[in-house]
Design an enzyme around this catalytic site. Structure first.
Site, PDB file in Angstrom:
ATOM      1  N   ARG A 217      -9.261 -12.697   2.108  1.00 18.51           N
ATOM      2  CA  ARG A 217     -10.006 -13.856   1.601  1.00 18.51           C
ATOM      3  C   ARG A 217      -9.181 -15.124   1.737  1.00 18.51           C
ATOM      4  NH1 ARG A 217     -10.259 -10.838  -4.055  1.00 18.51           N
ATOM      5  NH2 ARG A 217     -10.323  -9.183  -2.505  1.00 18.51           N
TER       6      ARG A 217
ATOM      7  N   LYS B  55       0.854  -1.184   0.000  1.00 17.91           N
ATOM      8  CA  LYS B  55       0.000   0.000   0.000  1.00 17.91           C
ATOM      9  C   LYS B  55       0.893   1.238   0.000  1.00 17.91           C
ATOM     10  CE  LYS B  55      -3.667  -2.162   2.802  1.00 17.91           C
ATOM     11  NZ  LYS B  55      -4.778  -2.165   1.843  1.00 17.91           N
TER      12      LYS B  55
END
Length: 292
Positions: free
Chosen positions: A116, A41
């Site tokens: 996930r 990020k």
């Protein structure tokens, strides 16, 4: 090292077994800090990522509250998947193929889509436990719920509200609508999103080298259906695709993914500080699953 992953399992059993109406299997995403990993990020995108564990915190909070009130109508089996997503010698890399607990080969495309992944094997374990209980004659209704601050897309879609994404058995049984009704009554509203065939098509492998794609290589906010298709990935990678409506009543397992990226915080930044934490989805779960 203190940054190694950790799986925490919590079990609650009703003090009145004869009154139990359902067994809830709850999986919480517990990414203690999310740097994005190798897919780092950048800019200000890492700010607030200490909050990426709030799905696991919400599941733990609901389990604690259920035990404190000695709720009689539910049993709980909770799996909290903790890790820190950061750069290091053991970090995942894009292009790697990992094999899930269900034996599904997963191609990694974006290490910033880690949530996930950490929930997939716990979901597979819940699936195994439900089927084992049924094989032993346990006829109590059972369903799997995942809770996670999973996508920025859900915030783009719904603002500071959470969203549910349910599979066929859960949609047919109204499991997602049940959460929406409860959330509205208890001040923690949820929108009901719907999975479509495109969500499964996006993650379906086009080669013989893997079975499913973990994600695309773009942020969820730049992806059509960015908060729906991750649920399709979890279903495919955990083996839950074998427990759809077409599997028949004996094999079907209701599954609801609960994305709390919007609802876990109040959206109000106090100066340069972080937003306040709301406790979502504890109130919604309590309203939906506890005795009235």
């Amino acid at each position: 090292p203190s940054t190694w992953p950790c799986v925490v399992k919590l079990e609650y059993r009703s003090p009145a077994p004869a009154e139990v109406q359902e067994h809830l299997y709850l999986v919480g995403k517990g990414v203690t800090y999310d740097t994005g990993g190798i897919t780092l990020k950048i800019g200000a995108a890492m700010r607030g990522m200490s909050r990426d564990k709030l799905g696991a915190c919400g599941v733990a909070g609901f389990a604690l509250a259920t035990a404190l009130v000695q709720e009689r109508r539910v049993n709980l089996s909770c799996i909290l998947a903790f890790e820190r997503n950061s750069i290091g010698p053991n970090a995942l890399l894009p292009d790697e193929v990992v094999v899930s607990r269900a034996g599904v080969r997963v191609l990694i495309n974006d290490t910033d889509a880690e949530g996930r992944l950490v929930m997939t094997d716990p979901v597979a374990e819940c699936r195994e436990r439900i089927m084992a209980a049924r094989a032993q004659g346990d006829s109590k209704p059972a369903a799997i719920y995942t809770a996670a601050t999973l996508t920025g897309h859900v915030i783009r879609a719904y603002g500071w509200y959470g969203a549910t994404v349910a599979n066929g058995p859960a949609r047919k049984g109204g499991f997602d609508r049940r959460l929406a009704v409860s959330g509205l009554a208890y001040g923690d509203p949820f929108e009901n999103s719907i999975m479509r065939r495109e969500d499964y098509s996006l993650v379906a492998s086009k080669t013989d080298r893997e079975d499913v794609y973990q994600s695309n290589a773009h942020p969820s906010t730049q992806t059509d259906r960015g908060h729906q298709y991750p649920a399709a990935f979890i279903i495919r990678a955990s083996g839950l695709d074998k427990h759809s409506l077409s599997a028949g009543a004996a094999a079907a397992i209701p599954f609801v993914h609960v994305d709390i990226a919007g609802s876990a915080e109040d959206g109000v930044e106090p100066g340069l500080g972080l937003c306040a934490i709301t406790g979502s989805p504890v109130a919604t779960f309590a309203g939906a699953f506890w005795s009235k």
